[in-house]
Enzyme design. Structure first.
Site, PDB file in Angstrom:
ATOM      1  N   ARG A   1       3.171   2.854  13.321  1.00 35.59           N
ATOM      2  CA  ARG A   1       3.224   1.223  13.415  1.00 35.59           C
ATOM      3  C   ARG A   1       1.731   1.201  13.077  1.00 35.59           C
ATOM      4  O   ARG A   1       1.218   0.332  11.292  1.00 35.59           O
ATOM      5  CB  ARG A   1       3.474   0.423  14.438  1.00 35.59           C
ATOM      6  CG  ARG A   1       5.190   0.403  15.158  1.00 35.59           C
ATOM      7  CD  ARG A   1       5.453  -0.028  15.850  1.00 35.59           C
ATOM      8  NE  ARG A   1       6.859  -0.233  16.424  1.00 35.59           N
ATOM      9  CZ  ARG A   1       7.409  -1.247  17.127  1.00 35.59           C
ATOM     10  NH1 ARG A   1       6.906  -2.014  17.069  1.00 35.59           N
ATOM     11  NH2 ARG A   1       8.318  -0.718  18.255  1.00 35.59           N
TER      12      ARG A   1
ATOM     13  N   CYS B   1      21.403  -6.969  20.401  1.00 31.85           N
ATOM     14  CA  CYS B   1      19.756  -6.903  19.875  1.00 31.85           C
ATOM     15  C   CYS B   1      20.030  -7.180  18.137  1.00 31.85           C
ATOM     16  O   CYS B   1      19.086  -7.187  17.426  1.00 31.85           O
ATOM     17  CB  CYS B   1      19.621  -5.501  18.958  1.00 31.85           C
ATOM     18  SG  CYS B   1      19.779  -4.405  21.423  1.00 31.85           S
TER      19      CYS B   1
END
Length: 285
Positions: A134, A220
């Protein structure tokens, strides 16, 4: 961390605990959102199988990645002392410092909704992978900013990365910052060994947050935040659900008795009762 804690408390040599590395589906699949490919079970199913087949005696998890409903044969036996529960903003010093119409990378529905609430002009783009992945995407200019858990950065020795976001600005995910250990229900010797490293405050707080999830029936796809803090002999529990566009937030807080799972579940149901039909629909099977 778990191996060290066990050896320290029991006086075992370092060789007493063998670490078995298991790569999960969640590790392998990085190009899609968790919700689209099986949810949190992607982080647990391989470890559950290893437990069931006797390949390992216990499994260590980030509790944030453990689904609310667990197999009856598996018990959450212990949790280590909780780390920093907060999120960090990486790439800029504040949400106000973002440019107009910023692009923010995250795969978390909660973070996406909270960012959009703070910056309605933001565009959210899918950002998955480990911390290094990331940060590399951020450095390459794919986005203006991303969000990471402070606990993960601290454990990787990268606590100087990013700016910590106050809890009142972004309430964290349920169980964030907590490491949990699971074992088979019938394995009394292992359960007893693990009980010796259990941090009761962390355990009670995280189980309360998980009970809120149970009351919500969240998935989720559902933007959920919850945090319990020890308040004397009780817990101070806060929770909120947020619409994906950030325009609707429903929040609750209460002081409840430790281990009062019914009260925590009731908080989840109360959030749904106050939500609009559109927001409520995110939590319905």
């Amino acid at each position: 961390m778990t191996a060290r804690a066990l050896c320290d408390v029991h006086g075992w040599p370092d060789s007493a605990v063998t670490i078995v590395t298991v790569q999960t589906s969640g590790d392998r699949i990085q190009d899609r959102a968790l919700a689209d490919i099986g949810g949190k079970a992607l982080w647990t199913k391989e470890l559950d199988r290893a437990l069931a087949e006797g390949e390992i005696d216990f499994a260590v998890h980030s509790m944030k990645d453990v689904e609310t409903l667990r197999p009856a044969a598996i018990r959450i036996a212990a949790m280590l002392p909780r780390a920093d529960v907060r999120d960090k903003l990486v790439g800029v010093d504040s949400f106000d410092a973002l440019p107009a119409n910023p692009v923010v990378g995250t795969s978390s529905p909660r973070r996406a909704a909270q960012v959009t609430r703070l910056r309605p002009d933001a565009t959210i783009t899918l950002f998955r992978g480990n911390v290094a992945t990331r940060l590399a995407k951020l450095a390459a200019g794919d986005v203006h900013a991303t969000l990471l858990a402070a606990a993960g950065l601290d454990r990787l020795g990268q606590g100087d990365v990013g700016v910590t976001i106050p809890i009142d600005t972004m309430l964290p995910a349920p169980s964030q910052g907590a490491v949990g250990i699971e074992a088979l229900v019938g394995n009394d010797a292992v359960l007893a060994a693990l009980a010796a490293i259990n941090d009761t405050d962390t355990f009670d707080c995280v189980m309360a947050e998980r009970a809120v999830l149970m009351g919500l029936g969240g998935t989720c796809h559902s933007p959920i935040a919850a945090l319990a803090l020890v308040d004397g002999a009780r817990l101070h529990l806060r929770a909120e659900i947020i619409s994906p566009d950030g325009q609707e937030t429903v929040s609750e807080e209460a002081r409840i008795d430790r281990q009062d799972q019914d009260a925590a579940q009731a908080m989840g149901r109360a959030l749904l009762d106050r939500a609009s039909p559109a927001l409520r629909s995110l939590f319905e099977a």
